[in-house]
Motif scaffolding. Structure first.
Motif, PDB file in Angstrom:
ATOM      1  N   SER A 205       0.836  -1.208   0.000  1.00 51.74           N
ATOM      2  CA  SER A 205       0.000   0.000   0.000  1.00 51.74           C
ATOM      3  C   SER A 205       0.865   1.250   0.000  1.00 51.74           C
ATOM      4  CB  SER A 205      -0.921   0.016   1.217  1.00 51.74           C
ATOM      5  OG  SER A 205      -1.819  -1.055   1.165  1.00 51.74           O
ATOM      6  N   GLU A 206       1.951   1.237   0.763  1.00 49.27           N
ATOM      7  CA  GLU A 206       2.856   2.389   0.787  1.00 49.27           C
ATOM      8  C   GLU A 206       3.564   2.542  -0.554  1.00 49.27           C
ATOM      9  OE1 GLU A 206       4.071   2.348   5.530  1.00 49.27           O
ATOM     10  OE2 GLU A 206       5.165   1.074   4.111  1.00 49.27           O
ATOM     11  N   LEU A 207       3.914   1.435  -1.176  1.00 50.12           N
ATOM     12  CA  LEU A 207       4.570   1.472  -2.475  1.00 50.12           C
ATOM     13  C   LEU A 207       3.652   2.085  -3.521  1.00 50.12           C
ATOM     14  CD1 LEU A 207       7.047   0.594  -4.158  1.00 50.12           C
ATOM     15  CD2 LEU A 207       5.892  -1.579  -4.531  1.00 50.12           C
ATOM     16  N   ARG A 208       2.392   1.698  -3.506  1.00 51.01           N
ATOM     17  CA  ARG A 208       1.435   2.236  -4.473  1.00 51.01           C
ATOM     18  C   ARG A 208       1.226   3.729  -4.286  1.00 51.01           C
ATOM     19  NH1 ARG A 208      -3.246  -1.803  -3.632  1.00 51.01           N
ATOM     20  NH2 ARG A 208      -4.284   0.179  -3.389  1.00 51.01           N
ATOM     21  N   ALA A 209       1.526   4.270  -3.122  1.00 52.88           N
ATOM     22  CA  ALA A 209       1.342   5.699  -2.867  1.00 52.88           C
ATOM     23  C   ALA A 209       2.489   6.542  -3.425  1.00 52.88           C
ATOM     24  CB  ALA A 209       1.201   5.944  -1.370  1.00 52.88           C
ATOM     25  N   LEU A 210       3.574   5.907  -3.862  1.00 53.07           N
ATOM     26  CA  LEU A 210       4.712   6.645  -4.397  1.00 53.07           C
ATOM     27  C   LEU A 210       4.360   7.267  -5.744  1.00 53.07           C
ATOM     28  CD1 LEU A 210       7.582   4.120  -3.624  1.00 53.07           C
ATOM     29  CD2 LEU A 210       7.114   6.282  -2.453  1.00 53.07           C
ATOM     30  N   PRO A 211       5.029   8.386  -6.116  1.00 52.36           N
ATOM     31  CA  PRO A 211       4.768   9.000  -7.424  1.00 52.36           C
ATOM     32  C   PRO A 211       5.002   7.991  -8.549  1.00 52.36           C
ATOM     33  CG  PRO A 211       6.164  10.412  -6.069  1.00 52.36           C
ATOM     34  CD  PRO A 211       6.026   9.101  -5.342  1.00 52.36           C
ATOM     35  N   GLY A 212       4.085   7.952  -9.492  1.00 56.00           N
ATOM     36  CA  GLY A 212       4.207   7.041 -10.621  1.00 56.00           C
ATOM     37  C   GLY A 212       3.648   5.655 -10.360  1.00 56.00           C
ATOM     38  N   MET A 213       3.263   5.376  -9.136  1.00 52.81           N
ATOM     39  CA  MET A 213       2.699   4.069  -8.799  1.00 52.81           C
ATOM     40  C   MET A 213       1.197   4.240  -8.576  1.00 52.81           C
ATOM     41  SD  MET A 213       5.225   2.031  -8.672  1.00 52.81           S
ATOM     42  CE  MET A 213       6.924   1.819  -8.254  1.00 52.81           C
ATOM     43  N   ASP A 214       0.460   3.210  -8.928  1.00 48.75           N
ATOM     44  CA  ASP A 214      -0.982   3.240  -8.689  1.00 48.75           C
ATOM     45  C   ASP A 214      -1.515   1.814  -8.621  1.00 48.75           C
ATOM     46  OD1 ASP A 214      -1.129   2.348 -11.325  1.00 48.75           O
ATOM     47  OD2 ASP A 214      -1.504   4.351 -12.106  1.00 48.75           O
ATOM     48  N   ASP A 215      -2.816   1.663  -8.762  1.00 49.30           N
ATOM     49  CA  ASP A 215      -3.435   0.343  -8.642  1.00 49.30           C
ATOM     50  C   ASP A 215      -3.089  -0.594  -9.799  1.00 49.30           C
ATOM     51  OD1 ASP A 215      -4.595   0.795  -6.196  1.00 49.30           O
ATOM     52  OD2 ASP A 215      -6.439   1.597  -7.056  1.00 49.30           O
TER      53      ASP A 215
END
Length: 124
Positions: A6-16
């Motif tokens: 979940s924290e990784l997906r919050a990084l810029p350029g990352m999403d679902d």
């Protein structure tokens, strides 16, 4: 501390879409975590190497796979190739700054693998 997914997906350029088939991250991960890609990158952490030095360092790699792996890593901006205009040809390979950053991430994974390989293989 390791980031959660979940924290990784919050990084810029990352999403679902991170785990979906069409995610560009998968292509990059395929390149940098391939069997030979990891070993070539690790071999280059010791500095610049010629073709024959890399071939000896990465035991078991065929000439075809070494050439293919080096081309891919170079295209990805991870490996630098310098061909010196001499006879016979003299070509050297080294990590770019991006490749050095990648090696810094891969080394802990390889260290973990070395620490646990005996117990993992014993339980298989």
């Amino acid at each position: 501390m390791v980031a959660t997914f979940s924290e990784l997906r919050a990084l810029p350029g990352m999403d679902d879409t991170l785990l979906t088939a069409g995610c560009p991250t998968r292509v990059v991960l395929d390149h940098v975590t391939s069997r030979w890609g990891v070993l070539v990158v690790l071999s280059l952490t010791n500095g610049t190497h010629r073709w024959s030095e890399l071939r000896r360092a990465v035991d078991g790699i065929s000439e075809k796979m070494l050439a293919s792996t080096l081309r891919q890593l170079q295209a990805d901006g991870l490996v630098d190739r310098v061909a010196h205009p001499v006879i016979p040809p003299h070509v050297e390979y080294s990590l770019t700054s991006r490749g050095e950053e990648l090696a810094g991430v891969l080394l802990p994974l390889v260290e973990w693998s070395a620490r646990h390989s005996a117990e993992i293989l014993a339980s298989a």
